[in-house]
Each structure stands twice: as C-alpha cells, then as structure tokens.
Design an enzyme around this catalytic site. Structure first.
Site, PDB file in Angstrom:
ATOM      1  N   GLY A  15      48.592  46.560  54.430  1.00 25.30           N
ATOM      2  CA  GLY A  15      49.630  45.539  54.536  1.00 25.30           C
ATOM      3  C   GLY A  15      49.216  44.229  53.897  1.00 25.30           C
ATOM      4  N   SER A  23      43.356  45.720  52.638  1.00 30.36           N
ATOM      5  CA  SER A  23      43.854  46.097  51.318  1.00 30.36           C
ATOM      6  C   SER A  23      45.359  46.308  51.400  1.00 30.36           C
ATOM      7  CB  SER A  23      43.176  47.392  50.865  1.00 30.36           C
ATOM      8  OG  SER A  23      43.643  48.455  51.683  1.00 30.36           O
ATOM      9  N   LYS A  24      45.937  46.621  50.260  1.00 34.93           N
ATOM     10  CA  LYS A  24      47.386  46.859  50.201  1.00 34.93           C
ATOM     11  C   LYS A  24      47.808  47.904  51.211  1.00 34.93           C
ATOM     12  CE  LYS A  24      49.079  45.375  45.845  1.00 34.93           C
ATOM     13  NZ  LYS A  24      48.721  45.599  44.496  1.00 34.93           N
ATOM     14  N   ARG A  25      46.967  48.910  51.318  1.00 38.66           N
ATOM     15  CA  ARG A  25      47.240  50.013  52.230  1.00 38.66           C
ATOM     16  C   ARG A  25      47.430  49.503  53.672  1.00 38.66           C
ATOM     17  NH1 ARG A  25      43.087  52.965  54.533  1.00 38.66           N
ATOM     18  NH2 ARG A  25      41.663  51.674  53.347  1.00 38.66           N
TER      19      ARG A  25
END
Ligand code: GLU
Length: 463
Positions: A242, A238-240
């Site tokens: 990267g 996920s965005k978290r």
C-alpha cells in the site's frame, strides 16, 4: 522563538504514506507551536524529478489538508542564490575548487578498498592552489578535520559522528550546478527553519549539513529523524503493502482525517486514545514524544479508523466525499437531504465511502438491476403475492416516513401471520436490487413514495 518546519519532498516518486506522515508531523508541530509550515519541492535532481510527481505531491497535500504557510518553493528556482553562497564560501575559504580527475579518484578509491579502508576523498585539492588547465573543477566543502559532530536528535537522542569520517562533500558539480545536500543547507538557513523533521534515512546527511551551516555562521536547527514505516510483514513498505500515492486512498474511499489519524499514531501516542480529530491531534502532538522504533503499517486498523471517522463526522461533512465516489460509479445527486439520509443510514454499514457509494447506488439511480440470486430466492410466487399486498398498504399511507412504513409492514406481517422478514425481503430486493440494505423502513422512507412504489410495480410486472 517561532517554530518553522518544512516538508521537503523530492518529486522523484509518489507522495506515499511515509512522506505523508513526515509532512503531517511537520505540519502538526508547526500548528501546535503556533509556528510556520513551509512546503519545499527538492527538484534539483532534474533527471529523476517529474512534473507529474510535483502535481501528485501538491494534490496529495491538498487532499490531506496539510496547507502550507509558505511555498511551494522550488529548488530549481533558487540556483542563483546557491551559486552566490558557493562563491562566498570560496572567498571565505570554507569551500575550495577540486581539480581531481575521475581516474585519480577511482584509483584512490580502489587503493582504499584494497587497504580495507572506508573510501573517502582525502582532501588532495585542499592545498592545491593552481588550476589545472583543461579541468573544470568541482567545489568541495572544507569539512573540519578533527572533532565530532553531535546531532541532538529529538527522536534518536544524541548521535555522534567523527569529523575524520566525513570527507569534503562536493557542493557544486563541474558544470556549476549545486548538489542536493548543499541546497538543503542554504534553504534551511534562508527559510529560517528551526526544526528539521524528516525520515531517518537522512540522519547520515545531518552532520555534514550541520558543519556547513556552522561554516555559514548560523546555528543549526533542531533535528528529528522519524523512523520509517514498515510493511505489515516487517519488511520495507512497498507498493504491495500500500505504499502507493496517498491519492489512491482518496479513490478507495478513505477520509483524509482518518488517514492522518492513522499516520499520527505510527510512532506517537497520547495515553490510550486512538481516534483523534485534527484539532485533537494539534492539541496533543509533540515531536519530542515520537519514538524511534519503526512501526508497521496495518491496513485493518486504517480501515477501522476510517469507519470511526465516518461515524463521528457530521453527516453533512461526508457529502462531498460520497458524491465523489458516486460520480466514480457514474451517478450523482445534489439532493442534500437524500445524501445526508443515506449517510446516516449507511455509515455504520460501510468501512469506506467507496463501499458506502457502492451499497447506496440504488438510492441515486433508478436503473436498479436485480441480483439474480436474490431475485430467485425472494421474488418467488409467494414473495410476489406478498409484494402486492405491501404495495397496496404502502400506497394507502397518509404519511411517508420510516415510522409509518414500519407500522404498515408490521401490521401486515401480523395479519398474515408471518415474520417481518418474510415480507420485507421481497420488498428489499424489489427496491434495492439486492438482499442487503439498511432497515427497510428507512430505505423506503429515503427513496420517497413515488420511486419506491414504481420499483415495487416493476418487480410486480416482472421487469
Ligand atoms: N528531499 C528529501 C526526501 O524527499 C528530504 C530531505 C529533507 O527533508 O531534508 O527524502
């Protein structure tokens, strides 16, 4: 046979590391086989596709250096072609118009769910011959009713799907627009794609696509469904973790070749080699060797590889990357010799070009701000006294180079009976603003006599 691969992103989101790895595998395999790599933008979902996403994909591909031999093609520019194929299929009987109303389909679905059956279209309109007044029909593909489709997947091995499980896919909506799976089929056919390499979230689409290709009279391509990339904690990336646009890595100071090197090793290996140049990847890569286990994203390893690439690249190749980072910090330089020297002095000391730029700002900008802590520690009365002596020795040097500077500082330290650090640290703070830099002789040599002495003078003057 000439190998033809394609990368077919939907511009509904960013080009993140997962997409970049798929693109890389497609590109590498085409390069390895002396084939062709096509870029195709799958923008049929007009509501979710954005121009901005297209731009980010194209920029990302350009930054990664994954140049396409053909394309970018846009599916929205090929609607006429899709419509023609649909009418041919209607004529040939491999597709039919379906007049079922939404309410009927909903009712069917509910009954199936109540009977604990998998909801599917049962082919009501296969035999319906007369149109229903007032109903704009959809068009469905006439999927075979019996038998099985075996996807000989290059990564997963053979995967069998029973035709009885595959219902008749809608290939055109009631407004005539073609649907996603159908556009993919027509494109792969028209573009002569021989190897479809894509994320394994598409594996379930494959038997339907193969059936449609067979109905159109073409041999389906080979398929390779590559596993997804997981976050370091084993959950979906996920965005978290990267899963950001690959362009973010550019901003963070990564080299495109380092990112590619990192991505190629997710699910593929070549002996125990970790560091690959682009050429080495091309020479060694084979899509048949990709394994099916999902791999976890490891930012530490990416960082390590980035430094490996920084150290191994010819220094001049890093100049544009360093300059881009310097510009982000509000400075720049076109002094190639200085840039190259700084790269050589700093590349073992920084893991990214961003870090290198931050640590090297003082080489390019004379606006040196002294770190108060470093100044308090090293620019003491003693330190300043030493600095005065260093200044005199350096000013007297005939030649300004690292060896001469090194000798002068060493001789002075011996005369004063102090360690070299004792006199070097105040100098370092005076010229760099901080207590950390490449070796002081190299730093002073790179700065040049005039700038170095001016900075010592400022420190001596207490400004
Ligand atoms: N457009 C699809 C995606 O972005 C890829 C489809 C394909 O490669 O066939 O996930």
């Amino acid at each position: 046979m000439t190998v033809v691969t394609r990368f077919a992103p939907s511009p509904t989101g960013l080009l993140h590391v997962g997409g970049a790895r798929t693109a890389l595998f497609c590109w590498l395999y085409a390069r390895r086989m002396g084939g062709k790599f096509i870029l195709r933008v799958e923008d049929t979902d007009r509501e979710r596709s954005t121009e901005e996403a297209v731009r980010v994909i194209l920029e990302g591909m350009a930054w990664l250096g994954l140049e396409a031999d053909e394309g970018p093609y846009y599916q929205t520019e090929r609607f006429d072609r899709y419509r023609r194929v649909i009418s041919e299929m209607l004529k040939a009987g491999s597709a039919y118009r379906c007049y079922c109303a939404k309410e009927e389909l909903d009712a069917l679905r509910e009954q199936q769910i109540a009977r604990k059956e998998k909801p599917r279209y049962t082919g009501i309109c296969r035999e319906r011959t007369a149109p229903r007044p007032g109903v704009e029909p959809v068009v469905r593909f006439r999927n075979p009713l019996s038998g099985a489709v075996v996807v000989e997947d290059l990564v997963h091995g053979p995967v069998t799907f029973q035709n009885a499980e595959l219902d008749d896919l809608i290939i055109a909506r009631s407004d005539g627009t073609p649907t996603y799976n159908f556009c993919v089929v027509v494109d792969d056919m028209d573009m002569g794609v021989t190897h479809v390499i894509r994320g394994d979230d598409h594996l379930n689409n494959t038997p339907r696509q193969m059936n449609m290709l067979l109905a159109l009279g073409v041999t389906p391509p080979a398929y390779a469904h590559v596993p997804m990339i997981l976050g370091p904690d084993g959950t979906k990336l996920s965005k978290r973790h990267g899963a950001v646009s690959v362009l973010q890595y550019e901003q963070e100071g990564y080299l495109p070749d380092a990112l590619l090197n990192y991505l190629v090793r997710l699910g593929w290996s070549h002996g125990d080699q970790e560091v690959f140049t682009r050429e080495e990847m091309i020479a060694a890569f084979d899509i048949h060797d990709v394994n099916k286990a999902a791999s976890a994203f490891n930012p530490e390893k990416l960082l390590w590889l980035n430094q490996q690439h920084m150290v191994r690249s010819p220094p001049t190749a890093l100049i544009p990357h360093l300059r881009a980072q310097l510009r982000r910090l509000g400075t720049d330089s076109d002094d190639e010799q200085l840039l190259e020297g700084v790269i050589v002095a700093q590349r073992e000391r920084a893991k990214t070009l961003k870090e290198m730029a931050e640590n090297s700002r003082f080489f390019f900008s004379d606006d040196v701000r002294l770190d108060p802590k470093a100044a308090a520690k090293h620019l003491t009365a003693d330190g300043i006294a030493g600095l005065g002596k260093v200044r005199a020795r350096l000013a007297a040097l005939k030649e300004w180079n690292a060896a001469a500077i090194h000798d002068a500082l060493n001789t002075l330290a011996t005369e004063l009976q102090v360690g070299l650090g004792k006199i070097a640290q105040p100098v370092r703070v005076a010229v760099t603003g901080t207590a950390v830099s490449p070796p002081i002789d190299a730093t002073l040599a790179l700065l040049g006599r005039e700038r170095a002495l001016a900075r010592l003078d400022s420190a001596l003057a207490g400004t």
